[in-house]
Scaffold this active site. Sequence first.
Site, PDB file in Angstrom:
ATOM      1  N   ASP A 231       0.830  -1.208   0.000  1.00  0.00           N
ATOM      2  CA  ASP A 231       0.000   0.000   0.000  1.00  0.00           C
ATOM      3  C   ASP A 231       0.863   1.256   0.000  1.00  0.00           C
ATOM      4  OD1 ASP A 231      -2.257  -1.554   0.034  1.00  0.00           O
ATOM      5  OD2 ASP A 231      -2.720  -1.240   2.154  1.00  0.00           O
ATOM      6  N   GLU A 256      -2.199  -2.414  -9.310  1.00  0.00           N
ATOM      7  CA  GLU A 256      -0.959  -1.629  -9.300  1.00  0.00           C
ATOM      8  C   GLU A 256      -0.758  -0.864 -10.601  1.00  0.00           C
ATOM      9  OE1 GLU A 256       0.242  -5.918 -10.418  1.00  0.00           O
ATOM     10  OE2 GLU A 256      -1.283  -4.889  -9.226  1.00  0.00           O
TER      11      GLU A 256
END
Length: 338
Positions: A231, A256
């Site tokens: 994260d 991502e």
Amino acid sequence: MMNEEESKKVQLNFKKAIPLMVKNGVSPSPQNYALWYTYVENSDPDLNQEIDDTLDSLGHCPPTINDELYQRYIASKSEADLKSLRKNIEVMLQELSSSMTDVSNDTQSFSQLMDKSFSQLEKADREKLSLDEVMFLVRQLISESKEIRHSAHFLNSSLSSASEEINKLKEQLSSLQHSALTDALTGVGNRRAFDQDILTFIQTEVPFSLIILDIDHFKQLNDNYGHLFGDSVLKVVAKRVSPSENGYQVYRYGGEEFAIIVPNKKLRSTRQLADTLRRSIEKLRIKDRKSGQLVSNVTASFGVTEYDASLSLAVNIGKADELLYQAKTLGRNRVMPL
């Protein structure tokens, strides 16, 4: 704040959702978590039926179907909340308008009474009316003036209450609009915002180029350092590629992967921008809070294309995706086309 029972229910639903996502090849994105949490919660029978039908026919749930279901069943709720807020504002303004109309009518009546009273007072002076007759006129004027003061006070109270309520509604509306179009983790635009903005560019015929970038070996980073570190990588990369000025717009496209819309730029200058961003990302040093280690092997691959109005939007995005795939195949941490 959730009570203990609600908290346990949420945890139980997530424990049910995550294995299902893994089993059906669903990537771990915030949107997909929300979608599959709703599925195991069984709060929307129509959503559950569509997912069940998809699993029966395909044996898994492809990313495009996950995205489409999220937009229809999850993101649409934010839109409903926005409509509800707008309706509340409309009702409040109608009530306020009605109050002002009532006061306006009272004021007009009072003005007419004033004219009549002064006329009568002038007549009283001319005709030498008795003191009792004059005092009757004065008492009548005082009585009517109290009514108009009451109406004015009511209007002031209404305006004050309405002002406070409007400020609250504006804050809620702003918060909802922001959350509906912003990725909660990274703070950049989400997929919904990307879809809206790119259609706006197309409809207004503003030329633009498109960059799609993907963080290299992201799963490996998650496996080696944990999801909290993953994260952190997403947040730092989003910040690194976000413009200091409003020259282009950044979105979390999914997982991502990020998308960047660069208006009024040709392919060559957009490719130069992408390479600048690539070099900026490879210089990142991100601290793993668990071990205190500085991780320096964060890189990203890029696909760049100039929007071609003669092709469909899906084909244009597909070209950028294909170039991104080539960058990955050729060794990652590069921009395509060369």
